[in-house]
Scaffold this motif. Structure first.
Motif, PDB file in Angstrom:
ATOM      1  N   GLU A 381       0.795  -1.222   0.000  1.00 46.11           N
ATOM      2  CA  GLU A 381       0.000   0.000   0.000  1.00 46.11           C
ATOM      3  C   GLU A 381       0.832   1.281   0.000  1.00 46.11           C
ATOM      4  N   THR A 382       2.126   1.194   0.355  1.00 44.11           N
ATOM      5  CA  THR A 382       2.948   2.408   0.411  1.00 44.11           C
ATOM      6  C   THR A 382       3.891   2.552  -0.781  1.00 44.11           C
ATOM      7  N   GLY A 383       4.011   1.517  -1.618  1.00 39.07           N
ATOM      8  CA  GLY A 383       4.965   1.565  -2.731  1.00 39.07           C
ATOM      9  C   GLY A 383       4.742   2.749  -3.656  1.00 39.07           C
ATOM     10  N   LEU A 384       3.494   3.038  -3.977  1.00 41.83           N
ATOM     11  CA  LEU A 384       3.187   4.141  -4.890  1.00 41.83           C
ATOM     12  C   LEU A 384       3.639   5.470  -4.307  1.00 41.83           C
ATOM     13  N   PHE A 385       3.357   5.716  -3.050  1.00 37.47           N
ATOM     14  CA  PHE A 385       3.722   6.994  -2.435  1.00 37.47           C
ATOM     15  C   PHE A 385       5.233   7.101  -2.246  1.00 37.47           C
ATOM     16  N   PHE A 386       5.913   5.983  -2.054  1.00 43.27           N
ATOM     17  CA  PHE A 386       7.372   5.989  -1.973  1.00 43.27           C
ATOM     18  C   PHE A 386       7.980   6.411  -3.306  1.00 43.27           C
ATOM     19  N   VAL A 387       7.401   5.920  -4.411  1.00 48.42           N
ATOM     20  CA  VAL A 387       7.876   6.321  -5.739  1.00 48.42           C
ATOM     21  C   VAL A 387       7.664   7.817  -5.945  1.00 48.42           C
ATOM     22  N   TYR A 388       6.507   8.319  -5.513  1.00 49.68           N
ATOM     23  CA  TYR A 388       6.228   9.762  -5.648  1.00 49.68           C
ATOM     24  C   TYR A 388       7.291  10.615  -4.960  1.00 49.68           C
ATOM     25  N   GLU A 389       7.826  10.130  -3.836  1.00 56.44           N
ATOM     26  CA  GLU A 389       8.842  10.883  -3.099  1.00 56.44           C
ATOM     27  C   GLU A 389      10.064  11.179  -3.962  1.00 56.44           C
TER      28      GLU A 389
END
Length: 499
Positions: A381-389
């Motif tokens: 669930e956090t992979g997408l937001f980690f990429v955004y960083e």
């Protein structure tokens, strides 16, 4: 209350028993789910693989067959919606939340732990996207197409109720109007409940992860419970406005936001790399499609477990979603010919889904493999937001994503309440608000107890178990479709000779 159908009464009672059981004994429910999942995956993985492949072959036959000119409706019927709105509705109801939840996490997960070979290599990166395309591509949309086609044909051309049981009339005749029909419709109801629950659970988890990234909200079950409760109110309000208002407007909003997000990712990410990657992996996917769709690894338990946890789970998920998505697609597809309908539902969403996963997953793989950033180490669930960083405007993309997940959440649940209302009111195309609201509450309650009893694994188990009897129903339905199409084509020929 006096006008409630047998299907509605039985389905609601069974659903409430399930919810109460999960609320009172979550650990016991979780243990039962684990046992059931292990049994069905190991004993019937071959069955799901063969069934999914059958539906794809069946769809291709329909496209090139003499039945392609038959219209889903009367010969003079025209489509209710233009193509742009139609496509928007297909995506919003079909796979909306999953595209965002798994957009980065699934390709990156396969890249790090592929079904064959060594992980975190260039070869595993290509293999990862091929298998992601497999899971979200032609097989999935073929399942939807077959169910939606049958429902639309019998409803709009033959005037039958918009029920799963009505599609079995060519095989069982009037027996579908009794206990047999009730059983089929109840199976479809529970497959729909559990299939949609999975999406609601995924949506709540990722909204929670996004809020945690943006404003530091803790990521836990309590917060996810609050999220589901708030969105339940929103989608019930949307459901009460009807399909031509709430769902239509939200679907168009989803399409605009999703398109803008996709374009932004292409521009802000490694653009040329992504375009080359998509071209290469799309060709490999098409080339290896039969082998990947049937692969089950009978001599290798570890690889077989990978297939069971991913590929077979997806086949079960799409089958469990098929009454929901199929009825919704059927509802918005009146007036299309079988050929136009099948090509559109099969090909267009597959290509868009493949490009989506290449852009999001390819960006994550690029960061991990070529830049040494540990994307593979993040949770689903956090992979997408980690990429955004690690991209320009990452904070803005996160805000748009949380908003889009929310609108997808509302649209999926809104559509599900409409479909469950149809299924339990003898095919009523405008079920009462009481019916839709009751199903909306049951959907949310079911998602909550499943998440409490085992999280994502419990959601997956409910899907796999509920999809098994439904798969048998869909296979019989396919035989019935061919039978009635043959009769109709003979009628065409007889009419021409007489004329």
């Amino acid at each position: 209350m006096k006008n409630l159908t047998v299907t509605y009464k039985i389905s609601v009672v069974m659903a409430l028993i399930f919810v109460i059981w999960g609320a009172l004994f979550p650990e016991q429910l979780g243990e039962m789910m684990g046992i059931a999942q292990a049994f069905f995956l190991s004993a019937f993985g071959w069955f799901y693989n063969l069934a999914a492949t059958f539906f794809l072959i069946f769809s291709l036959i329909l496209i090139f067959s003499k039945y392609g000119k038959i219209r889903l409706g009367k010969d003079t019927d025209k489509p209710d919606f233009n193509r742009a709105t139609w496509f928007a509705m297909l995506f919003s109801a079909g796979m909306g939340i999953g595209l965002l939840f798994y957009g980065v996490s699934e390709p990156v997960s396969h890249y790090a732990a592929p079904p064959t070979g060594e992980g975190s290599t260039e070869a595993s990166a290509l293999l990862a996207l091929r298998y992601t395309y497999l899971h979200w591509g032609f097989h999935a949309w073929a399942i939807y197409a077959v169910v939606a086609l049958a429902l639309a044909y019998f409803k709009f051309r033959k005037g039958a109720p918009g029920l799963m049981s009505a599609t079995l009339h060519p095989i069982f005749g009037d027996r579908v109007n009794g206990p047999l029909g009730y059983t089929v419709d109840i199976i479809a109801v529970f497959a729909t409940i559990f299939g949609v629950c999975a999406s609601l659970g995924l949506g709540a988890q990722q909204i929670n992860a996004g809020l945690g990234y943006l404003i530091g909200v803790p990521v836990n079950f309590t917060v996810q419970l609050i999220i589901i409760s708030i969105i339940t109110v929103l989608f019930i309000l949307s459901a009460s406005t009807g399909i031509k208002r709430g769902i239509k407007y939200l679907s168009n909003t989803n399409m605009i936001l999703a398109t803008l997000l996709l374009i932004a990712m292409v521009i802000l990410g490694p653009t040329l790399f992504l375009l080359n990657l998509f071209t290469h992996t799309l060709g490999e996917y098409i080339q290896n499609l039969p082998q990947m769709g049937l692969r089950i690894f009978p001599f290798d338990e570890q690889r077989a477990a990978w297939t069971q946890g991913w590929t077979i789970f997806y086949w079960a998920w799409w089958i469990s979603w098929s009454p929901f998505v199929g009825m919704f697609i059927a509802r918005v597809s009146r007036g299309r010919t079988i050929r136009e309908f099948t090509i559109a539902v099969l090909v267009v969403p597959t290509l868009v889904c493949a490009f989506w996963f290449c852009v999001f997953g390819g960006t994550g793989i690029n960061l991990d493999l070529l830049h040494g950033i540990d994307v593979a180490g993040q949770s689903l669930e956090t992979g997408l937001f980690f990429v955004y960083e690690h991209l320009p405007l990452g904070g803005f993309l996160s805000v748009v994503t949380v908003l889009l997940i929310t609108t997808f959440f509302i649209t999926s649940a809104d559509s599900a309440t409409f479909v469950l209302g149809m299924q339990t009111t003898e095919g009523d195309m405008d079920p009462s608000n009481f019916i839709k609201i009751s199903w909306g509450l049951i959907l949310s309650a079911s998602a909550i107890v499943l998440m409490a009893s085992g999280g994502l694994q419990a959601l997956q188990t409910a899907i796999i178990v509920s999809a098994f009897p439904l798969t048998i129903v869909l296979l019989i339905m396919s035989i019935g479709i061919l039978k009635v199409f043959k009769t109709e084509v003979k009628g065409f020929k007889r009419t021409r000779k007489e004329g």
